[in-house]
Design a protein around this motif. Structure first.
Motif, PDB file in Angstrom:
ATOM      1  N   GLY A 185      31.026  -3.294   8.773  1.00 46.22           N
ATOM      2  CA  GLY A 185      30.211  -2.514   7.833  1.00 46.22           C
ATOM      3  C   GLY A 185      29.199  -1.646   8.558  1.00 46.22           C
ATOM      4  O   GLY A 185      28.347  -2.155   9.281  1.00 46.22           O
ATOM      5  N   GLY A 194      26.773   0.061   7.274  1.00 44.80           N
ATOM      6  CA  GLY A 194      25.656   0.323   6.367  1.00 44.80           C
ATOM      7  C   GLY A 194      24.356   0.067   7.107  1.00 44.80           C
ATOM      8  O   GLY A 194      24.323   0.022   8.347  1.00 44.80           O
ATOM      9  N   VAL A 195      23.288  -0.112   6.322  1.00 39.78           N
ATOM     10  CA  VAL A 195      21.959  -0.217   6.931  1.00 39.78           C
ATOM     11  C   VAL A 195      21.849  -1.434   7.847  1.00 39.78           C
ATOM     12  O   VAL A 195      21.382  -1.336   8.985  1.00 39.78           O
ATOM     13  N   ILE A 196      22.295  -2.592   7.381  1.00 38.53           N
ATOM     14  CA  ILE A 196      22.152  -3.812   8.181  1.00 38.53           C
ATOM     15  C   ILE A 196      22.975  -3.703   9.463  1.00 38.53           C
ATOM     16  O   ILE A 196      22.498  -3.992  10.557  1.00 38.53           O
ATOM     17  N   GLU A 243      21.281  -1.198  11.945  1.00 43.99           N
ATOM     18  CA  GLU A 243      19.999  -1.657  12.514  1.00 43.99           C
ATOM     19  C   GLU A 243      20.238  -2.802  13.498  1.00 43.99           C
ATOM     20  O   GLU A 243      19.775  -2.766  14.642  1.00 43.99           O
ATOM     21  N   GLU A 274      34.239   0.045  10.106  1.00 43.37           N
ATOM     22  CA  GLU A 274      33.800   0.529   8.784  1.00 43.37           C
ATOM     23  C   GLU A 274      34.993   1.004   7.958  1.00 43.37           C
ATOM     24  O   GLU A 274      35.852   1.731   8.456  1.00 43.37           O
ATOM     25  N   TYR A 275      34.994   0.624   6.705  1.00 45.71           N
ATOM     26  CA  TYR A 275      36.080   0.959   5.785  1.00 45.71           C
ATOM     27  C   TYR A 275      36.145   2.460   5.454  1.00 45.71           C
ATOM     28  O   TYR A 275      37.207   3.051   5.416  1.00 45.71           O
ATOM     29  N   PRO A 289      27.627   5.220   3.893  1.00 43.84           N
ATOM     30  CA  PRO A 289      28.251   5.910   2.754  1.00 43.84           C
ATOM     31  C   PRO A 289      27.221   6.369   1.713  1.00 43.84           C
ATOM     32  O   PRO A 289      26.264   5.665   1.432  1.00 43.84           O
ATOM     33  N   ALA A 308      38.732   1.646   8.502  1.00 44.98           N
ATOM     34  CA  ALA A 308      39.411   0.387   8.829  1.00 44.98           C
ATOM     35  C   ALA A 308      38.960  -0.727   7.901  1.00 44.98           C
ATOM     36  O   ALA A 308      37.761  -0.972   7.752  1.00 44.98           O
ATOM     37  N   VAL A 330      38.736  -4.609   7.196  1.00 45.94           N
ATOM     38  CA  VAL A 330      38.856  -5.918   7.843  1.00 45.94           C
ATOM     39  C   VAL A 330      39.562  -6.870   6.883  1.00 45.94           C
ATOM     40  O   VAL A 330      39.200  -6.976   5.707  1.00 45.94           O
ATOM     41  N   ALA A 366      28.282  -7.381   7.521  1.00 41.29           N
ATOM     42  CA  ALA A 366      27.235  -6.578   6.861  1.00 41.29           C
ATOM     43  C   ALA A 366      27.900  -5.648   5.865  1.00 41.29           C
ATOM     44  O   ALA A 366      27.858  -4.427   5.992  1.00 41.29           O
ATOM     45  N   GLY A 371      27.400  -5.632   2.508  1.00 41.59           N
ATOM     46  CA  GLY A 371      26.703  -5.545   1.237  1.00 41.59           C
ATOM     47  C   GLY A 371      26.132  -6.882   0.793  1.00 41.59           C
ATOM     48  O   GLY A 371      26.398  -7.915   1.395  1.00 41.59           O
ATOM     49  N   MET A 376      19.277  -1.999  -3.570  1.00 39.15           N
ATOM     50  CA  MET A 376      18.657  -3.264  -3.158  1.00 39.15           C
ATOM     51  C   MET A 376      17.645  -2.971  -2.062  1.00 39.15           C
ATOM     52  O   MET A 376      17.933  -3.121  -0.874  1.00 39.15           O
ATOM     53  N   VAL A 413      15.321   4.248   3.983  1.00 40.16           N
ATOM     54  CA  VAL A 413      15.056   4.444   5.411  1.00 40.16           C
ATOM     55  C   VAL A 413      15.921   3.514   6.258  1.00 40.16           C
ATOM     56  O   VAL A 413      16.075   2.342   5.919  1.00 40.16           O
TER      57      VAL A 413
END
Ligand code: NAI
Length: 463
Positions: free
Chosen positions: A176, A178-180, A183, A199-200, A206, A231, A233, A267, A269, A316, A347
Motif C-alpha cells: 500500500g 498510501g500515507v502510512i 511515511e 501498490e495496487y 490515490p 500490483a 498482493v 498499510a 487502509g 480518517m 498532510v
C-alpha cells in the motif's frame, strides 16, 4: 451513581477534544478509555510516534547526505535503535500525559475500561453502569485486514508493530502506497532497510493531485524507496524470521511474482472500530461500509447517541475528528456546531512534506468545469534553495471566472504548515488575487504560495 450530561467513548483526538469542549461549555463530562494512556491511536501508536521517528531519521539522512556539502565534516552518526525508540516513547509519554493533565484541569472523569451501550442513556464499563443524557461514540479505527495475509505484529505488521520493531529489518515490503506506507517506508529506508512498496493502483497516494503523485514518487525513488505499481498482493507466507509476499501485476494477472522480506508492513487502509459497543443490539444504523450512520449533526438514529471521527464517514484524519468533536459538543450544549468538510487539509509528513486541501484540478475537470491553475516551483524560492529542498511546487486551483480559491496542493518544505494559509483563504471565500496581494515575508517558503497565487493572475515574479 451520579448522572453525566455526556459520556464520550474513546479518548483519541475526536473524543478527548470533544470532552474538553463539553467541559468548557459547562457539561458534566466523562470519557471511557480502555488503553493505559489517553490520546488513542494518534498519540499512542500513530501520528505522534511516527513523527518522532520521521524527525530522528530525517536528521540522520541529512547528516549522511547533506552535511558534508554544507561544510559539516566528520563521521555521520550511527543508529542506536533502542535509544531512538526510547526517544519516541518519551515523546508519546509527554503528549499522553498532557491530555491527562487537561482532563484534570477541566474536571473530566476518566472511566478506565471498555464501554458497552446497553441502552440509550446508559454506558456500561465492567460491572458498573453509568447514567448519561448523551453518548458520543469516538472509538476510532483499526487496520483493515487483507485476504491471504495474517498479521502477527512481528513479521507481518500493521503501523502499530512497525513503530516498535525489535531491530531494523534488512528487507521490508510495504503493501500500500498510501500515507502510512510512505511515511513508515521512508523511516526504514532512511535507517538503511531495503524498502519495496507494492501498490495496487498505478499512482501513489490515490486521489491526490496527479502532478504531486508523479513528483512525490520520483523524489521518494531518489531517496531509495522502490515501487511495484499496479500490483495486487494475494498473500504473505511466513517462516519464523522471514516472509514471502506474493502479488500479481494487473497487466499479467496469471503470473504470480514473489518478494522476500524480513518484515512486511500492511498499510492498505483502516476500518471503523466498533467491537464490543453493542451497536447491533442497540439498533444503531450502519452504512454499507461498516461506519456508524449519522445526520448532519453527528446524531445516530438512536436518540441521545452521537458518533464522530473514524467510526463515521469521511477521511480518517485526527484533525477531522477533532473538528467533529468540538462541533458535536456545541450541538449537545444547544449551540450550533459546524464542520466545513470542503476545507480539511491532508498532510503526508515525509521529506518533502505533501499537503493538499479542497478540490483537485482533475476532479474539477472531470466535473466539467475549467479551473484556473497557478503553479510555482520551489526552484524559484530562495529559502528552499538555502536548505537544499527546492524540488516540488505549490499549485493553487481557482475558479476560472471568479478567481475564488477552490483547492491547493503543495509538495515542498513545511508544506504541512503552509497549507493553512490556503485553508484560511478558502474559509473566507478569498480569491487567488487576495493571496497574491498579501505581503509575504522574505525569505520564507510561503513566498511560493504567493507566487502560485500570482500565477493565477498576471504571472509570478521568480519563474
Ligand atoms: P490509505 O487508504 O491511505 O492507502 C492504502 C493503499 O493501499 C492504497 O493506495 C490502496 O490502493 C493500496 N492497496 C489496497 N489493497 C492493496 C493490495 N491488495 N495490494 C496492493 N495495494 C493495495 O491507507 P493507509 O496508508 O493504511 O492509512 C489508513 C488511514 O490512516 C488513512 O485514512 C490515512 O489518511 C490515515 N493516516 C493519516 C496520516 C496523516 O494524515 N499523515 C498518517 C497515517 C495514517
Amino acid at each position: 451513581m451520579s448522572q453525566y450530561d455526556v459520556i464520550i467513548i474513546g479518548a483519541g483526538p475526536g473524543g478527548y477534544v470533544s470532552a474538553i469542549r463539553c467541559a468548557q461549555l459547562g457539561l458534566k463530562t466523562a470519557v471511557v478509555e480502555g488503553r493505559d494512556t489517553l490520546g488513542g491511536t494518534c498519540l499512542n501508536v500513530g501520528c505522534i510516534p511516527s513523527k518522532a521517528l520521521l524527525h530522528a531519521t530525517h536528521n540522520l539522512h541529512d547528516a549522511q547526505h547533506n552535511f558534508a556539502g554544507m561544510g559539516l565534516k566528520g563521521k555521520a552518526p550511527s543508529v542506536d535503535w533502542e535509544q531512538m525508540k526510547t526517544y519516541k516513547s518519551e515523546v508519546v509519554g509527554q503528549n499522553t500525559g498532557g491530555i491527562e493533565f487537561l482532563f484534570k484541569k477541566n474536571k473530566i472523569d476518566w472511566i478506565k475500561g471498555w464501554a458497552t451501550i446497553p441502552a440509550a442513556g446508559k454506558v456500561q464499563v465492567g460491572e458498573t453502569t453509568y447514567e448519561t443524557k448523551n453518548i458520543v461514540i469516538a472509538s476510532g479505527s483499526e487496520a483493515a485486514s487483507l485476504p491471504g495475509v495474517e498479521i502477527d505484529e512481528k513479521i507481518v505488521v500493521t503501523s502499530t508493530g512497525a513503530l516498535d520493531l525489535p531491530k531494523v529489518p534488512k528487507k521490508m515490503v510495504v503493501i500500500g502506497a498510501g500515507v502510512i506506507g510512505l511515511e513508515l517506508g521512508s523511516v526504514y529506508a532512511r535507517l538503511g532497510s531495503d524498502v519495496t512498496v507494492v501498490e495496487y493502483m498505478d499512482a501513489i497516494t490515490p486521489g491526490m493531485d496527479k502532478d504531486v503523485q508523479r513528483t512525490f514518487k520520483r523524489i521518494l525513488e531518489k531517496q531509495g524507496l522502490k515501487f511495484v505499481m499496479g500490483a495486487a498482493v494475494s498473500g504473505v507466507e511466513t517462516t519464523k524470521t522471514k516472509a514471502k509476499v506474493s502479488y500479481a501485476l494487473k497487466k499479467t494477472p496469471d503470473a504470480t511474482e514473489v518478494l522476500d522480506a524480513d518484515v512486511v508492513l500492511v498499510a492498505t487502509g483502516r476500518k471503523p472500530f466498533t467491537d464490543g459497543l453493542g451497536l447491533e443490539a442497540l439498533g444503531v444504523k450502519m452504512t454499507e461500509r461498516g461506519q456508524i450512520a449519522t445526520d448532519a449533526h453527528w446524531a445516530t438514529n438512536v436518540a441521545g447517541v452521537y458518533a464522530i471521527g473514524d467510526v463515521i464517514e469521511g477521511p480518517m484524519l485526527a484533525h477531522k475528528a477533532e473538528d467533529e468533536g468540538m462541533a458535536v459538543a456545541e450541538v449537545i450544549a444547544g449551540k450550533h456546531g459546524h464542520v466545513n468538510y470542503g476545507v480539511i487539509p491532508g498532510v503526508v509528513y515525509t521529506t518533502p512534506e505533501v499537503a493538499t486541501v479542497g478540490q483537485t484540478e482533475d476532479a474539477l475537470k472531470a466535473a466539467g468545469t475549467k479551473p484556473k491553475v497557478g503553479k510555482f516551483s520551489f526552484m524559484g524560492n530562495a529559502r528552499a534553495k538555502a536548505i537544499g529542498q527546492s524540488e516540488g511546487f505549490v499549485k493553487i486551483i481557482a475558479d476560472a471566472e471568479t478567481d475564488r480559491v477552490l483547492g491547493a496542493a503543495i509538495i515542498g518544505p513545511a508544506a504541512g504548515d503552509m497549507i493553512h494559509e490556503i485553508c484560511v483563504a478558502m474559509e473566507f471565500g478569498a480569491s487567488a488575487e487576495d493571496i497574491a496581494l498579501t505581503c509575504h515575508a522574505h525569505p520564507t517558503y510561503s513566498e511560493a504560495v504567493r507566487e502560485a497565487a500570482l500565477a493565477c493572475g498576471d504571472g509570478p515574479i521568480h519563474a
